[in-house]
Design an enzyme around this catalytic site. Structure first.
Site, PDB file in Angstrom:
ATOM      1  N   ASN A   8      42.945 -26.038   1.998  1.00  0.00           N
ATOM      2  CA  ASN A   8      41.840 -25.905   1.317  1.00  0.00           C
ATOM      3  C   ASN A   8      40.878 -25.152   2.031  1.00  0.00           C
ATOM      4  O   ASN A   8      40.004 -25.638   2.689  1.00  0.00           O
ATOM      5  CB  ASN A   8      41.468 -27.198   0.671  1.00  0.00           C
ATOM      6  CG  ASN A   8      40.353 -26.991  -0.221  1.00  0.00           C
ATOM      7  OD1 ASN A   8      39.800 -26.278  -0.488  1.00  0.00           O
ATOM      8  ND2 ASN A   8      39.728 -28.247  -0.463  1.00  0.00           N
ATOM      9  N   ARG A  90      44.891 -24.739  -2.322  1.00  0.00           N
ATOM     10  CA  ARG A  90      44.104 -24.854  -3.377  1.00  0.00           C
ATOM     11  C   ARG A  90      43.263 -23.504  -3.728  1.00  0.00           C
ATOM     12  O   ARG A  90      42.889 -22.784  -2.771  1.00  0.00           O
ATOM     13  CB  ARG A  90      42.855 -25.804  -2.995  1.00  0.00           C
ATOM     14  CG  ARG A  90      41.784 -25.935  -4.271  1.00  0.00           C
ATOM     15  CD  ARG A  90      40.765 -26.716  -3.614  1.00  0.00           C
ATOM     16  NE  ARG A  90      39.730 -27.052  -4.897  1.00  0.00           N
ATOM     17  CZ  ARG A  90      38.921 -27.844  -4.602  1.00  0.00           C
ATOM     18  NH1 ARG A  90      38.701 -28.589  -3.665  1.00  0.00           N
ATOM     19  NH2 ARG A  90      38.088 -28.471  -5.952  1.00  0.00           N
ATOM     20  N   HIS A 178      37.684 -28.286 -11.063  1.00  0.00           N
ATOM     21  CA  HIS A 178      37.827 -29.470 -10.384  1.00  0.00           C
ATOM     22  C   HIS A 178      39.074 -29.985 -11.251  1.00  0.00           C
ATOM     23  O   HIS A 178      39.319 -31.295 -11.065  1.00  0.00           O
ATOM     24  CB  HIS A 178      36.705 -30.320 -10.696  1.00  0.00           C
ATOM     25  CG  HIS A 178      35.562 -30.299  -9.846  1.00  0.00           C
ATOM     26  ND1 HIS A 178      34.376 -30.488 -10.214  1.00  0.00           N
ATOM     27  CD2 HIS A 178      35.325 -29.770  -8.393  1.00  0.00           C
ATOM     28  CE1 HIS A 178      33.318 -30.135  -9.310  1.00  0.00           C
ATOM     29  NE2 HIS A 178      34.215 -29.814  -8.280  1.00  0.00           N
ATOM     30  N   ARG A 238      23.990 -25.663  -6.539  1.00  0.00           N
ATOM     31  CA  ARG A 238      24.196 -25.069  -7.708  1.00  0.00           C
ATOM     32  C   ARG A 238      23.153 -25.440  -8.908  1.00  0.00           C
ATOM     33  O   ARG A 238      23.226 -26.835  -9.005  1.00  0.00           O
ATOM     34  CB  ARG A 238      25.599 -25.029  -8.001  1.00  0.00           C
ATOM     35  CG  ARG A 238      26.402 -24.292  -7.114  1.00  0.00           C
ATOM     36  CD  ARG A 238      27.627 -24.497  -7.419  1.00  0.00           C
ATOM     37  NE  ARG A 238      28.795 -25.220  -6.699  1.00  0.00           N
ATOM     38  CZ  ARG A 238      29.857 -25.727  -6.675  1.00  0.00           C
ATOM     39  NH1 ARG A 238      30.596 -25.268  -7.797  1.00  0.00           N
ATOM     40  NH2 ARG A 238      30.561 -26.274  -5.783  1.00  0.00           N
ATOM     41  N   GLU A 376      42.553 -34.800  -4.376  1.00  0.00           N
ATOM     42  CA  GLU A 376      43.222 -33.402  -4.448  1.00  0.00           C
ATOM     43  C   GLU A 376      44.274 -32.722  -3.801  1.00  0.00           C
ATOM     44  O   GLU A 376      45.172 -32.061  -4.194  1.00  0.00           O
ATOM     45  CB  GLU A 376      41.874 -32.220  -4.299  1.00  0.00           C
ATOM     46  CG  GLU A 376      40.990 -32.565  -5.404  1.00  0.00           C
ATOM     47  CD  GLU A 376      39.576 -32.198  -5.259  1.00  0.00           C
ATOM     48  OE1 GLU A 376      39.039 -32.849  -4.184  1.00  0.00           O
ATOM     49  OE2 GLU A 376      39.066 -31.260  -6.045  1.00  0.00           O
TER      50      GLU A 376
END
Ligand code: AMP
Length: 390
Positions: A8, A90, A178, A238, A376
């Site tokens: 990742n 990822r 996500h 963000r 994940e």
């Protein structure tokens, strides 16, 4: 022992896990090269938390992500006796067509490069280690696992913006992100509470990135994220949903350059921008400053509003699931958010919430509330294994 490496890659860090393929996928170690290009540090831990490596490197040794990938590869070859059978990556953006993970070759790689303009801050970093391995070990199977794939079953109505159709055709659509996290949570929920997983579920992935996803019988039907991972909920840094008129104002009236607007909205907004204190919810909860409390109040308010929106998409809601850093670890934030769900029938059990049980609603709560830790990396490993067909 056959092993899979899960990678990742972010802007200045490369996180990875190694899993054994024997029997069920089981984790062997996890690590991170942080400070790539500035103060590189490789830290690797065994699954019990024991430190296997902790090395400081010079910036010239690890100037970029490909160099970080090479160093991690060297460490594994020298120190781990597993046989690497595949690497799963990822990749934030799979574009409109990639509904599942794909085996990478030069053609697929070129295709994924086309999505760089759709995710300029993430996609190049995700692709850099893939390119490095393609050069060094072209024989090694690599699989790209996308954050967008899980949402590709959305209806066209859900995925459109109300702008001329030609933009949709060229890829300006609501993708949702996500997805690897939501897919894992959906699969875990079907083990923990199959009767609920088959219904109407809202999952809130609340970490440094934050979004929510509406699941109908385990499939994504709506998400708060849109064209980019900037939309929806306010996040650590963000902005989340914003009137496009604000961006026009910043460009036209304030004379800001597009890259300055990008930096403002991705890196200096959200909890950090509102509070002026920081982006970490733990720090904001402890801060005596009223701006910190305000930022958290805003965050919770927006989660409540978006929960209502997604409840409408589902035609009601049977369960609400918390996951990711804030959702998994902060009873206080879960409590504040649960108040916003009371009109949907939510009753939080304070003791269960404080303990961090899986089910944290009261027995008579109409809306069940769960805490389901996400994974994940395991999802990437599963996709990788399925894709290489072992
Ligand atoms: P993630 O991106 O899922 O790793 O989540 C990282 C974020 O989780 C951090 O920025 C923190 O704000 C938040 N977080 C982690 N632990 C806690 C905690 N105990 N209480 C509140 N927030 C937390």
């Amino acid at each position: 022992m056959d092993i899979i490496l899960v990678v990742n890659a972010g802007s200045s860090s490369l996180k990875f896990e190694v899993l054994s393929v024997e029997g069920d996928l089981s984790k062997l170690l996890k690590g991170q090269m942080e400070g790539v290009g500035t103060a590189p540090r490789l830290c690797i831990k065994g699954i019990g938390g024991e430190i296997l490596a902790d090395h400081q490197h010079s910036p010239s040794e690890v100037p970029d992500l490909p160099a970080a990938m090479r160093l991690v590869g060297d460490w594994l070859r020298e120190r781990h006796d597993g046989r690497l059978v595949a690497v799963g990556h990822r990749v934030v953006h799979g574009g409109p067509d990639n509904e599942r993970a794909v085996l990478i070759n030069e053609k697929v790689f070129a295709d994924l490069e086309r999505y760089v303009p759709l995710a300029p801050l993430h996609q190049p970093n995700n692709l850099a280690p893939i390119r490095a391995i393609l050069r060094q070990r072209p024989d090694l199977p690599q699989v790209a696992c996308f954050d967008t794939s899980f949402h590709r079953c959305h209806s066209a109505v859900a995925d459109h913006y109300a702008i001329p159709e030609r933009f949709y055709a060229e890829g300006v659509r609501r993708y949702g992100f996500h997805g690897l996290s939501y897919e894992y949570v959906a699969s875990r929920l079907s083990e923990l509470a199959p009767e609920i997983a088959g219904g109407r579920v809202l999952v809130a992935h609340l970490g440094s990135g934050a979004s929510m996803c509406a699941l109908l019988a385990g499939r994504s039907v709506e998400s708060t994220f849109g064209f980019t991972a900037l939309d929806g909920l306010p996040m650590s840094t963000r902005c989340g949903q914003i009137d496009p008129g604000v961006i026009l104002y910043l460009l036209d009236q304030k004379g800001m350059r597009p890259d300055e607007v990008q930096d403002l909205l991705y890196k200096a907004s959200g909890l950090k921008g509102l509070s002026g204190v920081g982006s970490d919810v733990r720090a904001l909860l402890e801060s005596p400053k009223s701006s910190a409390a305000f930022a958290l109040e805003h965050f919770v308010h927006r989660i409540g509003l978006n929960a209502g929106m997604l409840a409408a998409a589902l035609g009601g809601m049977d369960a609400f699931v918390f996951t990711a850093g804030i959702g998994e670890n902060s009873p206080e934030m879960r409590k504040r958010i649960a108040v916003k769900l009371e009109w949907l029938g939510a009753k939080l059990d304070l003791e269960r919430n404080a303990r961090g049980d899986v089910l944290i609603s009261t027995p008579d709560s109409q809306l069940r509330i769960y805490v389901v830790p996400t994974d994940e990396e395991l999802m990437i490993a599963r996709h990788t294994l399925a894709t290489i067909g072992t």
